[in-house]
Design a protein around this motif. Structure first.
Motif, PDB file in Angstrom:
ATOM      1  N   ARG A 107       0.839  -1.199   0.000  1.00 25.37           N
ATOM      2  CA  ARG A 107       0.000   0.000   0.000  1.00 25.37           C
ATOM      3  C   ARG A 107       0.878   1.255   0.000  1.00 25.37           C
ATOM      4  NH1 ARG A 107      -4.307   0.033   4.683  1.00 25.37           N
ATOM      5  NH2 ARG A 107      -4.522   2.156   3.890  1.00 25.37           N
ATOM      6  N   THR A 108       0.611   2.154  -0.935  1.00 25.56           N
ATOM      7  CA  THR A 108       1.404   3.385  -1.024  1.00 25.56           C
ATOM      8  C   THR A 108       0.738   4.562  -0.328  1.00 25.56           C
ATOM      9  OG1 THR A 108       0.372   3.904  -3.164  1.00 25.56           O
ATOM     10  CG2 THR A 108       2.444   2.665  -3.198  1.00 25.56           C
ATOM     11  N   GLN A 156       2.289  -2.381  -6.280  1.00 24.38           N
ATOM     12  CA  GLN A 156       1.685  -1.350  -5.438  1.00 24.38           C
ATOM     13  C   GLN A 156       0.185  -1.216  -5.655  1.00 24.38           C
ATOM     14  OE1 GLN A 156       2.422   2.822  -6.781  1.00 24.38           O
ATOM     15  NE2 GLN A 156       3.988   1.891  -8.108  1.00 24.38           N
ATOM     16  N   LYS A 158      -3.156   1.527  -3.968  1.00 24.01           N
ATOM     17  CA  LYS A 158      -3.317   2.817  -3.303  1.00 24.01           C
ATOM     18  C   LYS A 158      -4.303   2.806  -2.144  1.00 24.01           C
ATOM     19  CE  LYS A 158      -2.131   5.481  -7.442  1.00 24.01           C
ATOM     20  NZ  LYS A 158      -2.563   6.530  -8.413  1.00 24.01           N
ATOM     21  N   LEU A 215       6.432  -1.510  -7.743  1.00 26.11           N
ATOM     22  CA  LEU A 215       6.645  -0.566  -6.656  1.00 26.11           C
ATOM     23  C   LEU A 215       7.864   0.317  -6.960  1.00 26.11           C
ATOM     24  CD1 LEU A 215       5.830   0.374  -3.808  1.00 26.11           C
ATOM     25  CD2 LEU A 215       7.433  -1.348  -2.914  1.00 26.11           C
TER      26      LEU A 215
END
Length: 215
Positions: A107-108, A156, A158, A215
């Protein structure tokens, strides 16, 4: 009758001063060196910790107390993640000869630093491996992954919702899918889901995570 001759005393030359100064400095240095060797000039603030009794001033950061604090911080960091206790039935994928890989979905939106991400990915990797060992220790999928160099790919997402959706899809296909939940002792809030690990044959894993960016 012999005449007496009075001679005026000549003043010392510069060379005489230089020679005299050098002699005094040499004698003084000799006695100071002897006194230091006998410990006449030792200071109580120095810490004698070497076999030859040399005075060693220990930097504050290298004290025993500082080392204990560092160890406590490392132990606390190591205990700051927990693995969720949900899972699914692992498929055997009979007849599938694909390369086996582990995808780590990060999770970014949490703003984790590089070190934190590395730690969370390590937890996810270990969680997937331990799950396979507990549920299917003789699985050919796990053995192929071990023999093939334990391939890993970091991707990745969000949002947490997207991560949980990916986990549900992976579980429905019989893949190993483990989510890491943080205890909140360092950078992020307690209970935050940080990384999803998905382990299985490449073609099957890609149906779940193939659309994600690296990522």
């Amino acid at each position: 009758m012999a005449a007496s001759v009075s001679l005026d005393r000549l003043p010392p030359t510069t060379a005489s001063y230089v020679i005299a100064t050098a002699i005094i400095a040499g004698v003084t240095g000799f006695f100071i060196g002897q006194g230091a060797a006998l410990g006449l000039f030792s200071s109580s603030s120095a810490k004698k910790s070497w076999p030859n009794s040399y005075d060693v001033k220990v930097h504050r950061g290298s004290s025993d107390e500082g080392e204990d604090e560092d160890i406590e911080e490392e132990e606390e960091e190591g205990e700051s993640e927990e693995e969720e206790d949900d899972g699914g039935e692992l498929a055997t994928f009979e007849g599938n000869t694909d390369e086996v890989k582990l995808v780590l979905v990060v999770r970014t939106d949490l703003g984790m630093g590089k070190g934190k991400i590395a730690a969370q990915c390590s937890h996810a990797t270990l969680a997937c491996y331990k799950y396979y060992l507990s549920k299917s220790p003789n699985s050919p999928i796990l053995r192929r992954w071990e023999r093939g160099g334990q391939a890993k790919v970091a991707l990745q997402v969000k949002t947490e919702e997207e991560m949980l959706l990916l986990q549900a899809q992976a579980l429905s296909l019989g893949l190993c899918a483990r989510v890491i939940q943080d205890a909140g002792r360092t950078q992020i809030a307690s209970g935050s889901r940080t990384v999803l690990g998905v382990l299985g044959p490449k073609s099957v894993v890609d149906t779940v995570t193939g659309h994600l960016k690296l990522l």
